[in-house]
Design a protein around this motif. Structure first.
Motif, PDB file in Angstrom:
ATOM      1  N   UNK A  45     -14.020  -2.752   2.206  1.00  0.00           N
ATOM      2  CA  UNK A  45     -13.884  -3.527   0.973  1.00  0.00           C
ATOM      3  C   UNK A  45     -13.916  -2.547  -0.181  1.00  0.00           C
ATOM      4  N   UNK A  46     -12.887  -2.620  -1.048  1.00  0.00           N
ATOM      5  CA  UNK A  46     -12.764  -1.652  -2.133  1.00  0.00           C
ATOM      6  C   UNK A  46     -12.591  -2.357  -3.468  1.00  0.00           C
ATOM      7  N   UNK A  47     -12.898  -1.619  -4.527  1.00  0.00           N
ATOM      8  CA  UNK A  47     -12.646  -2.062  -5.893  1.00  0.00           C
ATOM      9  C   UNK A  47     -11.701  -1.040  -6.503  1.00  0.00           C
ATOM     10  N   UNK A  54     -10.623  -6.090  -2.923  1.00  0.00           N
ATOM     11  CA  UNK A  54      -9.881  -6.467  -1.725  1.00  0.00           C
ATOM     12  C   UNK A  54     -10.339  -5.689  -0.518  1.00  0.00           C
ATOM     13  N   UNK A  55      -9.651  -5.950   0.589  1.00  0.00           N
ATOM     14  CA  UNK A  55      -9.973  -5.297   1.853  1.00  0.00           C
ATOM     15  C   UNK A  55      -8.744  -4.523   2.310  1.00  0.00           C
ATOM     16  N   UNK A  73      -3.098 -12.358  -0.334  1.00  0.00           N
ATOM     17  CA  UNK A  73      -2.028 -11.584  -0.947  1.00  0.00           C
ATOM     18  C   UNK A  73      -2.219 -10.115  -0.589  1.00  0.00           C
ATOM     19  N   UNK A  74      -1.143  -9.444  -0.176  1.00  0.00           N
ATOM     20  CA  UNK A  74      -1.216  -8.019   0.156  1.00  0.00           C
ATOM     21  C   UNK A  74      -0.542  -7.217  -0.940  1.00  0.00           C
ATOM     22  N   UNK A  75      -1.220  -6.154  -1.371  1.00  0.00           N
ATOM     23  CA  UNK A  75      -0.746  -5.320  -2.467  1.00  0.00           C
ATOM     24  C   UNK A  75      -0.725  -3.873  -2.003  1.00  0.00           C
TER      25      UNK A  75
END
Length: 94
Positions: A45-47, A54-55, A73-75
């Protein structure tokens, strides 16, 4: 004449101290940041720097794919845009 030399040495010494006071902490901060980027793993899990949470679902050479939100949603973004790793999911968790 000796006063001029002493003044020049004093100014050069002060500039050197200020340079080292700014360079050494910055170098250690960059070292910690690069180590964090190297240790990124899928399911971390990141910021991001923009505040998005998100993960990680996929890691490429210089990009990561982050899944965020209830709609999954994937980014795709650059690794350098990750500010911190919040909590790592252990491999033993289900």
């Amino acid at each position: 004449m000796p006063t001029t030399v002493i003044t020049i040495l004093y100014v050069v010494g002060l500039l050197a101290v200020f340079y080292l006071a700014m360079y050494i902490p910055d170098r250690s901060r960059k070292k910690k940041f690069n180590k964090m980027l190297e240790e990124l793993k899928v399911k971390d899990n990141v910021v991001t720097r923009s505040g998005m949470v998100g993960q990680i679902t996929n890691i490429q050479d210089e990009f990561v794919i982050i899944q965020t939100g209830p709609d999954k949603v994937k980014i795709k973004m650059k690794k350098e845009s990750i500010a911190s790793v919040e909590n790592r999911k252990s491999d033993n968790s289900k």
